[in-house]
Scaffold this motif. Structure first.
Motif, PDB file in Angstrom:
ATOM      1  N   THR B 133      81.038  39.056  36.271  1.00 33.11           N
ATOM      2  CA  THR B 133      82.301  39.357  35.578  1.00 33.11           C
ATOM      3  C   THR B 133      82.352  40.818  35.162  1.00 33.11           C
ATOM      4  O   THR B 133      83.394  41.454  35.258  1.00 33.11           O
ATOM      5  N   ALA B 134      81.209  41.344  34.706  1.00 31.42           N
ATOM      6  CA  ALA B 134      81.205  42.757  34.317  1.00 31.42           C
ATOM      7  C   ALA B 134      81.553  43.627  35.517  1.00 31.42           C
ATOM      8  O   ALA B 134      82.261  44.627  35.400  1.00 31.42           O
ATOM      9  N   MET B 135      81.082  43.238  36.705  1.00 37.47           N
ATOM     10  CA  MET B 135      81.333  44.030  37.905  1.00 37.47           C
ATOM     11  C   MET B 135      82.768  43.897  38.397  1.00 37.47           C
ATOM     12  O   MET B 135      83.437  44.881  38.694  1.00 37.47           O
ATOM     13  N   PHE B 136      83.236  42.650  38.499  1.00 34.45           N
ATOM     14  CA  PHE B 136      84.494  42.415  39.210  1.00 34.45           C
ATOM     15  C   PHE B 136      85.724  42.369  38.319  1.00 34.45           C
ATOM     16  O   PHE B 136      86.830  42.568  38.801  1.00 34.45           O
ATOM     17  N   ASN B 137      85.545  42.090  37.021  1.00 38.72           N
ATOM     18  CA  ASN B 137      86.720  41.974  36.155  1.00 38.72           C
ATOM     19  C   ASN B 137      87.557  43.255  36.140  1.00 38.72           C
ATOM     20  O   ASN B 137      88.777  43.197  36.171  1.00 38.72           O
ATOM     21  N   PRO B 138      86.926  44.441  36.112  1.00 35.93           N
ATOM     22  CA  PRO B 138      87.746  45.663  36.078  1.00 35.93           C
ATOM     23  C   PRO B 138      88.393  45.991  37.418  1.00 35.93           C
ATOM     24  O   PRO B 138      89.245  46.870  37.476  1.00 35.93           O
ATOM     25  N   LEU B 139      88.011  45.298  38.478  1.00 34.18           N
ATOM     26  CA  LEU B 139      88.532  45.631  39.807  1.00 34.18           C
ATOM     27  C   LEU B 139      89.881  44.952  40.015  1.00 34.18           C
ATOM     28  O   LEU B 139      89.965  43.726  40.000  1.00 34.18           O
ATOM     29  N   PRO B 140      90.970  45.708  40.186  1.00 35.42           N
ATOM     30  CA  PRO B 140      92.269  45.068  40.416  1.00 35.42           C
ATOM     31  C   PRO B 140      92.225  44.249  41.704  1.00 35.42           C
ATOM     32  O   PRO B 140      91.721  44.728  42.725  1.00 35.42           O
ATOM     33  N   ALA B 141      92.735  43.033  41.630  1.00 33.20           N
ATOM     34  CA  ALA B 141      92.626  42.139  42.781  1.00 33.20           C
ATOM     35  C   ALA B 141      93.273  42.751  44.017  1.00 33.20           C
ATOM     36  O   ALA B 141      92.777  42.596  45.136  1.00 33.20           O
ATOM     37  N   ILE B 142      94.361  43.474  43.802  1.00 37.63           N
ATOM     38  CA  ILE B 142      95.120  43.991  44.941  1.00 37.63           C
ATOM     39  C   ILE B 142      94.276  44.966  45.759  1.00 37.63           C
ATOM     40  O   ILE B 142      94.471  45.140  46.960  1.00 37.63           O
ATOM     41  N   ALA B 143      93.274  45.587  45.084  1.00 34.23           N
ATOM     42  CA  ALA B 143      92.412  46.529  45.785  1.00 34.23           C
ATOM     43  C   ALA B 143      91.559  45.829  46.832  1.00 34.23           C
ATOM     44  O   ALA B 143      91.012  46.469  47.731  1.00 34.23           O
ATOM     45  N   LEU B 144      91.439  44.507  46.704  1.00 32.73           N
ATOM     46  CA  LEU B 144      90.636  43.765  47.673  1.00 32.73           C
ATOM     47  C   LEU B 144      91.459  43.318  48.874  1.00 32.73           C
ATOM     48  O   LEU B 144      90.918  42.751  49.818  1.00 32.73           O
ATOM     49  N   LEU B 145      92.765  43.567  48.821  1.00 37.91           N
ATOM     50  CA  LEU B 145      93.631  43.086  49.892  1.00 37.91           C
ATOM     51  C   LEU B 145      93.237  43.636  51.265  1.00 37.91           C
ATOM     52  O   LEU B 145      93.144  42.862  52.233  1.00 37.91           O
ATOM     53  N   PRO B 146      92.963  44.944  51.390  1.00 36.86           N
ATOM     54  CA  PRO B 146      92.550  45.448  52.700  1.00 36.86           C
ATOM     55  C   PRO B 146      91.337  44.714  53.246  1.00 36.86           C
ATOM     56  O   PRO B 146      91.292  44.365  54.436  1.00 36.86           O
ATOM     57  N   LEU B 147      90.385  44.454  52.354  1.00 35.47           N
ATOM     58  CA  LEU B 147      89.189  43.726  52.765  1.00 35.47           C
ATOM     59  C   LEU B 147      89.545  42.311  53.209  1.00 35.47           C
ATOM     60  O   LEU B 147      89.041  41.803  54.215  1.00 35.47           O
ATOM     61  N   GLY B 148      90.450  41.685  52.454  1.00 38.14           N
ATOM     62  CA  GLY B 148      90.890  40.346  52.793  1.00 38.14           C
ATOM     63  C   GLY B 148      91.543  40.325  54.169  1.00 38.14           C
ATOM     64  O   GLY B 148      91.295  39.427  54.984  1.00 38.14           O
ATOM     65  N   LEU B 149      92.364  41.331  54.423  1.00 37.76           N
ATOM     66  CA  LEU B 149      93.046  41.408  55.724  1.00 37.76           C
ATOM     67  C   LEU B 149      92.030  41.561  56.846  1.00 37.76           C
ATOM     68  O   LEU B 149      92.151  40.952  57.905  1.00 37.76           O
ATOM     69  N   LEU B 150      90.997  42.368  56.564  1.00 40.03           N
ATOM     70  CA  LEU B 150      89.961  42.597  57.561  1.00 40.03           C
ATOM     71  C   LEU B 150      89.207  41.320  57.863  1.00 40.03           C
ATOM     72  O   LEU B 150      88.897  41.000  59.016  1.00 40.03           O
ATOM     73  N   TRP B 151      88.919  40.562  56.813  1.00 34.55           N
ATOM     74  CA  TRP B 151      88.092  39.364  56.987  1.00 34.55           C
ATOM     75  C   TRP B 151      88.883  38.166  57.471  1.00 34.55           C
ATOM     76  O   TRP B 151      88.430  37.387  58.289  1.00 34.55           O
TER      77      TRP B 151
END
Ligand code: ATP
Ligand code: MG
Lengths: 268, 294
Positions: B133-151
């Motif tokens: 949680t300390a690692m991922f909570n500050p990360l905006p979910a939308i920033a993971l979208l490119p990765l999601g698209l890739l995967w």
């Protein structure tokens, strides 16, 4: 020390003790240090006893109760109920805590009283409801059975907790200063009610208090513990007659007070 | 010095006793409030009034601006909304969005339940939860979208991936801190009844931590809704029909500004309904009724 510590209780000759606590040392290990709460405490509770653990604050009364409850393992000695060693908490030893927040806020009074019976699969739902109502009536709260705990006064909450514990009809009732946070009037009333209930049902209880007066009123047998770490100082039969109570109170006070005088004398 | 001390003594005052007035003679002690006062006390009514006022200002300003491409009037927006609902397009888009949302939200909550369950039962689980949680909570979910698209490629799976991310940490963190805050007395009471393991968690910890859990669910929901709309704006077409975010984007491209406003309106409405109707009702039926909140 030798005072009455091993004179048997009057009714004890006939039956085996219900609860045997032998040479129990209880310790807490915190990150920094180790605290010894009680040191080699012995006592025996017989069926029908109103057994009091009396001692100054911090002498390990609650710890002893937690030991009997199965929440705290002794580092030395043994605790046996009906001859069997206590290993973990269980519904045969119902605990009434000092704190008001022991009731489940998401259940009504009646559901709170029923909950242990259902959770421990002791009774069917119908039987649990019947028993719950019977014990709620005994503590005089029928009118409040469908109310949530946050709408009750402190004394009412403690009465619900007592009803909840007694409805389980446990082998032994463990009470940790159940009236300590009540005002003097309510406390007196609750003590009398508790005694009436005992007359009625004849349960066995282990009752913790730091009030000498309460010990004499509620108990039939009083274990006096020394200040931290708690050791057995005496085991005394209570006496409720006005004269007896007064002299008993003086005797116990001297016993607890002597320790302080000694301690003060020892460290100049 | 001693004079100063003496000066500090409070003055001696005469004692007095008083007859208290009979309550009947005190005048107004209790009276029902007037209708206007009572209406003024209804928060919803006050807010509605404010909304009407805002709509009027909007209408006036847009009429004066007279540029429907940039800023349509309130009436145009309502008309577009009605048309969108009537033609079924707006409804279909909303349903698409909500379907994805529900899937992602449910998966996120389930994952949070697993993670916190693991965290309360083992120490390594606790460490895992706090670290993650300390690692991922500050990360905006939308920033993971490119990765999601890739995967996962273009489509619902990558949307659900970011939704899980937006829900999981908020819900886990709140639930876990709620569990930790359950009083020692309640815990001991639960163990006293012979409850252990999962039954103990379900019958003692979860209800006792419900206020915190609900807060987590609410925060998670808000995150998820925002994340979904944003993700759909970036790419929304999946299996032919996009969601609300895509509806907004498309209409912007076609310069149907009133429709853009209607889409935004719908986003707001759904957010409001879930927050102040659904969650409110759940709270009223549980934590508020039990006196665990307010
Ligand atoms: N959870 C704990 N961790 C560490 N030490 C503890 C803990 N609980 C109690 N102790 C220590 O054990 C000793 C006995 O505590 P206990 O609560 O049994 O006393 P008590 O006789 O019940 O006192 P009181 O009348 O104030 O309730 C105290 O010195 C206390 O500091
Ligand atoms: Mg105590």
């Amino acid at each position: 020390m030798a005072l009455a510590a091993d004179s048997p209780a009057p009714a004890a000759d006939t039956a085996a003790p219900l609860l045997e606590v032998e040479g129990v040392t209880l310790q807490y290990k915190t990150r920094q240090h180790l605290v010894t709460a009680t040191y080699r405490v012995d006592f025996r509770v017989y069926r029908g006893d109103r057994f009091i653990l009396l001692g100054p604050s911090g002498c390990g009364k609650s710890s002893l109760l937690k030991g009997v409850g199965g929440f705290l393992k002794p580092v030395e000695g043994s605790i046996r109920l009906n001859g069997r060693a206590i290993e973990r908490p269980g519904p045969d030893r119902m605990m009434v805590f000092q704190e008001f927040d022991q009731l489940l806020p998401w259940k009504t009074v009646k559901q709170n009283v029923m909950f242990p019976m259902l959770a421990s699969r002791r009774c069917s739902a119908r039987e649990a409801a019947e028993r719950a109502m019977a014990y709620i009536a005994k503590v005089g709260l029928e009118k409040f059975c469908d109310i949530y705990p946050h709408m009750l006064s402190g004394g009412m909450k403690q009465r619900v907790a007592i009803a909840r514990a007694m409805a389980m009809e446990p082998a032994i009732l463990l009470m940790d200063e159940p009236f300590a946070s009540l005002d003097a009037l309510t406390r007196r009333k609750m003590q009398d009610e508790l005694l009436l209930l005992w007359e009625d049902i004849r349960f066995t209880m282990l009752f913790v208090t730091h009030s000498i007066e309460e010990a004499i009123i509620v108990g039939n047998r009083i274990l006096v513990l020394s200040p931290h770490p708690g050791q057995v100082k005496a085991e005394i039969n209570s006496d409720r007659s006005p004269d007896g109570a007064a002299s008993l109170q003086r005797r116990i006070r001297r016993m607890l007070f002597a320790e302080e005088v000694e301690a003060a004398g020892a460290s100049p | 010095m001693s004079a100063g001390r003496a000066a500090l003594l409070p003055p001696s005052r005469p004692e007095f006793e008083r007859e208290t007035l009979d309550a009947r003679n005190i005048g107004e002690i209790e009276r029902p409030l007037s209708l206007l006062e009572r209406l003024g006390n209804i928060a919803a009514l006050r807010r509605l009034l404010l909304l009407v006022l805002l709509a009027a200002v909007w209408q006036a300003y847009a009429s004066w601006l007279d540029n429907p491409l940039i800023f349509p009037t309130f009436a145009d927006t309502v008309a577009a909304l009605v048309k969108g609902v009537a033609s079924g397009e707006l409804v279909a888009r909303t349903v698409t969005s909500i379907k994805v949302l529900v899937m992602g939200y449910a998966a996120g909550v389930a994952a949070a339940a697993l993670l916190t369950g693991f965290a309360v039962s083992t120490r390594i689980g606790t460490d895992l939860l706090t670290t993650l949680t300390a690692m991922f909570n500050p990360l905006p979910a939308i920033a993971l979208l490119p990765l999601g698209l890739l995967w996962f490629g273009l489509g619902n799976p990558s949307l659900i991936f970011v939704l899980i991310h937006s829900v999981l940490w908020a819900v886990s963190l709140n639930t876990f801190s709620g569990f930790l805050a359950v009083s020692q007395t309640l815990r001991m009471a639960g163990h006293n009844y012979g409850l252990r393991g999962l039954r103990y968690v379900a019958r003692i910890l979860v209800p006792a931590a419900l206020p915190a859990i609900l807060t987590g669910l609410k925060v998670g929901w808000a995150f998820a809704w925002r994340t979904l709309i944003a993700a759909e704006l970036v790419f929304g077409v999946s299996s032919g029909s996009g969601g609300l975010g895509w509806f907004i984007y498309e209409n912007k491209n076609e310069l149907e500004t009133a429709n853009v406003f209607a889409g935004l309106f719908t986003v707001i409405m759904i957010g409001l309904v879930v927050e102040s109707v659904v969650f409110r009702a759940v709270e009223n039926g549980t934590v508020r009724k039990w006196g665990m909140q307010q």
